[in-house]
Design an enzyme around this catalytic site. Structure first.
Site, PDB file in Angstrom:
ATOM      1  N   CYS A  12       0.891  -1.299  -0.139  1.00 51.81           N
ATOM      2  CA  CYS A  12       0.015  -0.131   0.144  1.00 51.81           C
ATOM      3  C   CYS A  12       0.923   1.007  -0.093  1.00 51.81           C
ATOM      4  CB  CYS A  12      -0.939  -0.008   1.090  1.00 51.81           C
ATOM      5  SG  CYS A  12      -0.191   0.112   2.855  1.00 51.81           S
ATOM      6  N   ASN A  15       2.590   1.384   4.161  1.00 51.15           N
ATOM      7  CA  ASN A  15       2.581  -0.025   4.900  1.00 51.15           C
ATOM      8  C   ASN A  15       2.436   0.411   6.288  1.00 51.15           C
ATOM      9  OD1 ASN A  15       5.422  -2.214   5.838  1.00 51.15           O
ATOM     10  ND2 ASN A  15       3.430  -2.719   5.047  1.00 51.15           N
ATOM     11  N   CYS A  17      -1.493   0.579   7.358  1.00 50.21           N
ATOM     12  CA  CYS A  17      -2.547   0.136   7.535  1.00 50.21           C
ATOM     13  C   CYS A  17      -3.125  -1.115   6.663  1.00 50.21           C
ATOM     14  CB  CYS A  17      -3.667   1.293   7.145  1.00 50.21           C
ATOM     15  SG  CYS A  17      -3.611   2.792   8.061  1.00 50.21           S
ATOM     16  N   ARG A  18      -3.246  -1.033   5.478  1.00 52.57           N
ATOM     17  CA  ARG A  18      -3.745  -2.150   4.834  1.00 52.57           C
ATOM     18  C   ARG A  18      -2.762  -3.166   4.275  1.00 52.57           C
ATOM     19  NH1 ARG A  18      -5.100   1.739  -0.414  1.00 52.57           N
ATOM     20  NH2 ARG A  18      -3.182   2.796   0.282  1.00 52.57           N
ATOM     21  N   SER A  19      -1.560  -2.962   3.876  1.00 57.94           N
ATOM     22  CA  SER A  19      -0.658  -3.876   3.462  1.00 57.94           C
ATOM     23  C   SER A  19      -0.331  -4.692   4.768  1.00 57.94           C
ATOM     24  CB  SER A  19       0.407  -3.548   2.683  1.00 57.94           C
ATOM     25  OG  SER A  19       1.262  -2.440   3.513  1.00 57.94           O
ATOM     26  N   ASP A 126      -7.754   3.458   1.433  1.00 56.65           N
ATOM     27  CA  ASP A 126      -7.010   3.901   2.327  1.00 56.65           C
ATOM     28  C   ASP A 126      -8.007   4.424   3.710  1.00 56.65           C
ATOM     29  OD1 ASP A 126      -5.166   4.527   4.250  1.00 56.65           O
ATOM     30  OD2 ASP A 126      -3.810   5.774   2.577  1.00 56.65           O
TER      31      ASP A 126
END
Length: 158
Positions: A12, A15, A17-19, A126
């Protein structure tokens, strides 16, 4: 990575939140399904290098049984494209940024994370500037995407 073990890198922007959420979810889902795969995450920007994942992402993920232990933010490096079999961006901007730095002969490894299933969503948004509901929605998408990607891997492995 060993020659026989598949590998995936979730990416993301930061690095944070999402990934890392995708890494935590996929580690559990792959293990539960008996899929042996090396898993990591990174960001296209190095804003949070060395930091633990966002506390809100961790709280939502841990409520559902995922572990973020030992995860630290890092930036994608060119060697990642050689090292990993799959480099999966969370949104179209992440994929575009990855393709800009990926050697042309390895660009086939770069894909949109949600492209492996039938999700009505194409991108994982995001949640960084939102509240808990946004993190829960993102985790819902990541869980479905992880299930779809596990099935893809199982259908393509000999």
């Amino acid at each position: 990575m060993s020659a026989n073990t598949l590998s995936v890198l979730f990416v993301c922007l930061g690095n944070i939140c999402r990934s890392p959420s995708a890494e935590a979810v996929f580690k559990k889902k792959a293990a539960d399904q008996g899929v042996i795969i090396e898993i990591d995450s990174a960001g296209t920007a190095g804003y949070h290098k060395g930091a633990a994942p966002d506390k809100r992402a961790q709280a939502v993920g841990e409520e559902r049984g995922y572990s973020f232990k030992g995860l630290k933010c890092r930036k994608v490096v060119e060697q990642d494209f050689e090292k990993f079999d799959y480099v999966l961006g969370m949104d179209n901007e992440n994929v575009a940024n990855l393709l800009e730095i990926c050697p042309e002969e390895l660009q086939h490894k770069v894909a949109l994370f949600l492209s492996f299933g039938q999700s009505k969503e194409q991108e994982v948004p995001d949640p960084y500037y939102g509240g808990k509901g946004g993190f829960e929605y993102v985790l819902d998408l990541i869980e479905q995407g992880a299930d779809d990607f596990v099935q893809h891997l199982k259908s393509t492995q000999p």
